[in-house]
Design an enzyme around this catalytic site. Structure first.
Site, PDB file in Angstrom:
ATOM      1  N   GLY A  14       8.647   6.937 -28.494  1.00  0.00           N
ATOM      2  CA  GLY A  14       9.775   7.863 -28.660  1.00  0.00           C
ATOM      3  C   GLY A  14      10.539   7.549 -29.934  1.00  0.00           C
ATOM      4  O   GLY A  14      10.787   6.392 -30.235  1.00  0.00           O
ATOM      5  N   ARG A  75       2.028   8.953 -29.554  1.00  0.00           N
ATOM      6  CA  ARG A  75       1.573   8.196 -28.391  1.00  0.00           C
ATOM      7  C   ARG A  75       0.049   8.197 -28.491  1.00  0.00           C
ATOM      8  O   ARG A  75      -0.543   9.210 -28.857  1.00  0.00           O
ATOM      9  CB  ARG A  75       2.091   8.849 -27.109  1.00  0.00           C
ATOM     10  CG  ARG A  75       3.629   8.777 -27.047  1.00  0.00           C
ATOM     11  CD  ARG A  75       4.178   8.876 -25.651  1.00  0.00           C
ATOM     12  NE  ARG A  75       5.487   8.227 -25.561  1.00  0.00           N
ATOM     13  CZ  ARG A  75       6.647   8.847 -25.780  1.00  0.00           C
ATOM     14  NH1 ARG A  75       6.672  10.129 -26.082  1.00  0.00           N
ATOM     15  NH2 ARG A  75       7.785   8.187 -25.682  1.00  0.00           N
ATOM     16  N   GLY A 105       9.659   1.264 -28.727  1.00  0.00           N
ATOM     17  CA  GLY A 105      10.220   0.858 -27.443  1.00  0.00           C
ATOM     18  C   GLY A 105       9.302  -0.105 -26.706  1.00  0.00           C
ATOM     19  O   GLY A 105       8.364  -0.658 -27.295  1.00  0.00           O
ATOM     20  N   THR A 129      15.039   2.768 -29.904  1.00  0.00           N
ATOM     21  CA  THR A 129      15.095   3.706 -28.776  1.00  0.00           C
ATOM     22  C   THR A 129      16.561   4.034 -28.515  1.00  0.00           C
ATOM     23  O   THR A 129      17.419   3.154 -28.635  1.00  0.00           O
ATOM     24  CB  THR A 129      14.440   3.132 -27.499  1.00  0.00           C
ATOM     25  OG1 THR A 129      14.883   3.908 -26.372  1.00  0.00           O
ATOM     26  CG2 THR A 129      14.800   1.693 -27.238  1.00  0.00           C
ATOM     27  N   ASP A 131      17.795   4.717 -25.673  1.00  0.00           N
ATOM     28  CA  ASP A 131      18.191   4.383 -24.291  1.00  0.00           C
ATOM     29  C   ASP A 131      18.891   3.041 -24.129  1.00  0.00           C
ATOM     30  O   ASP A 131      19.496   2.784 -23.093  1.00  0.00           O
ATOM     31  CB  ASP A 131      16.951   4.387 -23.384  1.00  0.00           C
ATOM     32  CG  ASP A 131      16.402   5.786 -23.204  1.00  0.00           C
ATOM     33  OD1 ASP A 131      17.191   6.736 -23.306  1.00  0.00           O
ATOM     34  OD2 ASP A 131      15.184   5.922 -22.976  1.00  0.00           O
ATOM     35  N   ASP A 133      17.633   0.184 -23.523  1.00  0.00           N
ATOM     36  CA  ASP A 133      17.131  -0.437 -22.292  1.00  0.00           C
ATOM     37  C   ASP A 133      16.213  -1.619 -22.558  1.00  0.00           C
ATOM     38  O   ASP A 133      15.365  -1.948 -21.738  1.00  0.00           O
ATOM     39  CB  ASP A 133      16.392   0.622 -21.450  1.00  0.00           C
ATOM     40  CG  ASP A 133      15.232   1.262 -22.206  1.00  0.00           C
ATOM     41  OD1 ASP A 133      15.141   1.053 -23.433  1.00  0.00           O
ATOM     42  OD2 ASP A 133      14.440   1.965 -21.577  1.00  0.00           O
ATOM     43  N   GLY A 174      18.295   9.185 -20.165  1.00  0.00           N
ATOM     44  CA  GLY A 174      18.375   7.914 -19.442  1.00  0.00           C
ATOM     45  C   GLY A 174      17.656   8.048 -18.106  1.00  0.00           C
ATOM     46  O   GLY A 174      18.283   8.262 -17.082  1.00  0.00           O
ATOM     47  N   ARG A 175      16.324   7.960 -18.142  1.00  0.00           N
ATOM     48  CA  ARG A 175      15.540   8.115 -16.905  1.00  0.00           C
ATOM     49  C   ARG A 175      15.709   6.924 -15.981  1.00  0.00           C
ATOM     50  O   ARG A 175      15.740   7.068 -14.776  1.00  0.00           O
ATOM     51  CB  ARG A 175      14.055   8.305 -17.236  1.00  0.00           C
ATOM     52  CG  ARG A 175      13.686   9.759 -17.426  1.00  0.00           C
ATOM     53  CD  ARG A 175      12.193   9.922 -17.409  1.00  0.00           C
ATOM     54  NE  ARG A 175      11.596   9.208 -18.526  1.00  0.00           N
ATOM     55  CZ  ARG A 175      11.162   9.789 -19.649  1.00  0.00           C
ATOM     56  NH1 ARG A 175      11.229  11.082 -19.775  1.00  0.00           N
ATOM     57  NH2 ARG A 175      10.647   9.096 -20.619  1.00  0.00           N
ATOM     58  N   GLY A 189      35.789  10.855 -22.181  1.00  0.00           N
ATOM     59  CA  GLY A 189      36.802  11.071 -21.146  1.00  0.00           C
ATOM     60  C   GLY A 189      36.292  11.853 -19.949  1.00  0.00           C
ATOM     61  O   GLY A 189      36.989  12.729 -19.427  1.00  0.00           O
ATOM     62  N   ALA A 190      35.070  11.526 -19.503  1.00  0.00           N
ATOM     63  CA  ALA A 190      34.504  12.244 -18.356  1.00  0.00           C
ATOM     64  C   ALA A 190      35.233  11.880 -17.067  1.00  0.00           C
ATOM     65  O   ALA A 190      35.708  10.761 -16.900  1.00  0.00           O
ATOM     66  CB  ALA A 190      33.024  11.913 -18.225  1.00  0.00           C
ATOM     67  N   SER A 219      40.200  21.436 -15.092  1.00  0.00           N
ATOM     68  CA  SER A 219      38.785  21.451 -15.455  1.00  0.00           C
ATOM     69  C   SER A 219      38.279  20.014 -15.439  1.00  0.00           C
ATOM     70  O   SER A 219      39.077  19.079 -15.537  1.00  0.00           O
ATOM     71  CB  SER A 219      38.591  22.044 -16.850  1.00  0.00           C
ATOM     72  OG  SER A 219      39.226  21.223 -17.810  1.00  0.00           O
TER      73      SER A 219
HETATM   74  P1  ADP Z   1       7.797   3.522 -26.285  1.00  0.00           P
HETATM   75  O1  ADP Z   1       7.350   2.549 -27.323  1.00  0.00           O
HETATM   76  O2  ADP Z   1       8.864   4.436 -26.810  1.00  0.00           O
HETATM   77  O3  ADP Z   1       8.147   2.860 -24.976  1.00  0.00           O
HETATM   78  P2  ADP Z   1       5.264   4.498 -25.127  1.00  0.00           P
HETATM   79  O4  ADP Z   1       5.484   3.870 -23.785  1.00  0.00           O
HETATM   80  O5  ADP Z   1       4.747   5.886 -25.149  1.00  0.00           O
HETATM   81  O6  ADP Z   1       6.594   4.537 -26.023  1.00  0.00           O
HETATM   82  O7  ADP Z   1       4.260   3.553 -25.934  1.00  0.00           O
HETATM   83  C1  ADP Z   1       3.871   3.887 -27.248  1.00  0.00           C
HETATM   84  C2  ADP Z   1       2.420   3.539 -27.462  1.00  0.00           C
HETATM   85  O8  ADP Z   1       2.215   2.132 -27.288  1.00  0.00           O
HETATM   86  C3  ADP Z   1       1.443   4.177 -26.485  1.00  0.00           C
HETATM   87  O9  ADP Z   1       1.139   5.522 -26.799  1.00  0.00           O
HETATM   88  C4  ADP Z   1       0.229   3.276 -26.630  1.00  0.00           C
HETATM   89  O10 ADP Z   1      -0.493   3.600 -27.795  1.00  0.00           O
HETATM   90  C5  ADP Z   1       0.897   1.902 -26.834  1.00  0.00           C
HETATM   91  N1  ADP Z   1       0.908   1.191 -25.534  1.00  0.00           N
HETATM   92  C6  ADP Z   1       1.815   1.310 -24.549  1.00  0.00           C
HETATM   93  N2  ADP Z   1       1.468   0.544 -23.490  1.00  0.00           N
HETATM   94  C7  ADP Z   1       0.301  -0.063 -23.825  1.00  0.00           C
HETATM   95  C8  ADP Z   1      -0.590  -0.969 -23.160  1.00  0.00           C
HETATM   96  N3  ADP Z   1      -0.345  -1.409 -21.920  1.00  0.00           N
HETATM   97  N4  ADP Z   1      -1.689  -1.380 -23.823  1.00  0.00           N
HETATM   98  C9  ADP Z   1      -1.941  -0.944 -25.083  1.00  0.00           C
HETATM   99  N5  ADP Z   1      -1.154  -0.085 -25.743  1.00  0.00           N
HETATM  100  C10 ADP Z   1      -0.053   0.350 -25.143  1.00  0.00           C
END
Ligand code: ADP
Length: 327
Positions: A14, A75, A105, A129, A131, A133, A174-175, A189-190, A219
């Site tokens: 992301g 991805r 991320g 990211t 988020d 997180d 924020g899942r 100010g929510a 409101s």
């Molecule tokens: P983020 O980095 O934002 O969390 P993703 O979870 O989509 O995003 O991960 C980005 C990319 O990292 C994936 O498309 C994949 O290529 C690689 N990746 C994620 N998990 C693994 C894994 N367990 N083994 C190998 N590559 C991974």
């Protein structure tokens, strides 16, 4: 100094504001320390396809203020397979790349960690990211910008909410975590902030809205993190409140992907610049399998496996402040 002469840099997963500022920092630090820098396009996908481009200090002019990522993000399913990673490794070696900096991320970091273990290839991560997180850093790149974007959007929603005596449910990203909802909620100010980490129930929300109506508010704004479980979803929550509290005209606004875009805030630009320097310097010091983070305004390193497995905690003090503010 060890024998690292060429460093690859890429953005993955992301996207978030500040990624370009981080690319710029990695490229310029390499130039400053006289190591070559290679941009890898579209994350692991570009690594598998050998989509590389040498980057000099001038190749990153005028990008510090740009959202998104000039190297593009992707991805990549193939990188999850041993064959895919072998292709990526062969391409890196053929191009003479000795180490890489991954900006992404926890998924991207998991990929980097596996790659490091398989090929003993030096890797350093920069957390990009919105988020916030990722364990091992108080702030991820893009979080501050996303907060400002959300607050600006809610300020606008507030204008229309107060003109029509409306109750607005505003969904923010924020899942799994409520950092954006909680921080932007306090900043905007929510009235109420609903986050995945706390489920106080629909009845309590209703009571709180009734109480604030009785106290003279005409409101209200309720911020709902995507992953909140108070209702099945934000639309179901709206129906529930409308059915049980007909005094309010209730509306929903889902902010969506706008939260990922925009010019990075000053904070994110400075953070990106500091993290990029640390990432390159660490690789040249022979360090690997680490993520750069910030804690107490110090740039620090955390083992990638801890960054992936650890959990970030929601700020309880901020929840208390929010409760007091919504009296
Ligand atoms: P983020 O980095 O934002 O969390 P993703 O979870 O989509 O995003 O991960 C980005 C990319 O990292 C994936 O498309 C994949 O290529 C690689 N990746 C994620 N998990 C693994 C894994 N367990 N083994 C190998 N590559 C991974």
């Amino acid at each position: 100094m060890n024998n690292i002469r060429k460093i690859g840099v890429f953005t993955s997963g992301g996207d978030s504001p500040g990624m370009n500022a981080a690319i710029r920092s990695v490229v310029r630090t390499c130039a400053y320390l006289k190591v070559e820098c290679i941009g890898i396009y579209r994350g692991y996908q570009g690594m598998i396809e050998g989509d590389f481009k040498p980057m000099g200090a001038r190749s990153v002019n005028n990008i510090i203020n740009k959202g998104g990522t000039i190297l593009k993000s992707a991805r990549c399913q193939e990188f999850r397979t041993k064959e895919g990673r072998q292709k990526a490794y062969d391409n890196l070696i053929a191009a003479g790349i000795d180490a890489f900096v991954v900006i992404g991320g926890d998924g991207s970091f998991t990929g980097a960690m596996i790659f490091n273990q398989e090929f003993d290839f030096p890797v350093i991560g920069i957390p990009g990211t919105i988020d916030n997180d990722i364990f091992g850093t108080t702030f991820t790149l893009g979080f501050d910008t996303a907060l400002n974007t959300v607050v600006e959007a809610i300020d606008k929603i507030r204008d229309t909410a107060s003109s029509h005596n409306r109750l607005f449910f505003v969904e923010v990203m924020g899942r799994d975590v409520g950092h954006i909802a909680l921080n932007a909620g306090v900043g905007a100010g929510a009235e109420e902030i609903l986050i995945p980490e706390e489920n106080l129930g629909r009845e309590r929300l209703l009571e709180s809205l009734k109480r604030s109506k009785e106290s003279g508010k005409s409101s209200s704004i309720v911020i709902v993190a995507e992953g909140d479980k108070t209702g099945k979803n934000i639309f179901e929550l709206k129906d529930y409140v409308e059915d049980n509290f007909p005094d309010y005209d209730v509306r929903v606004s889902v902010l969506g992907h706008m939260q990922r875009g925009g010019s990075p805030s000053c904070y994110d630009r400075v953070l990106a610049s500091r993290m990029g320097v640390k990432a390159v310097e660490s690789l040249l010091e022979g360090k690997t399998n680490l993520m750069v983070g910030i804690q107490d305004n110090e740039i620090i390193l955390t083992p990638i496996n801890k960054a992936i497995k650890g959990h970030t905690k929601i700020d309880k003090e901020l929840i208390r402040v929010s409760d007091i503010m919504s009296i």
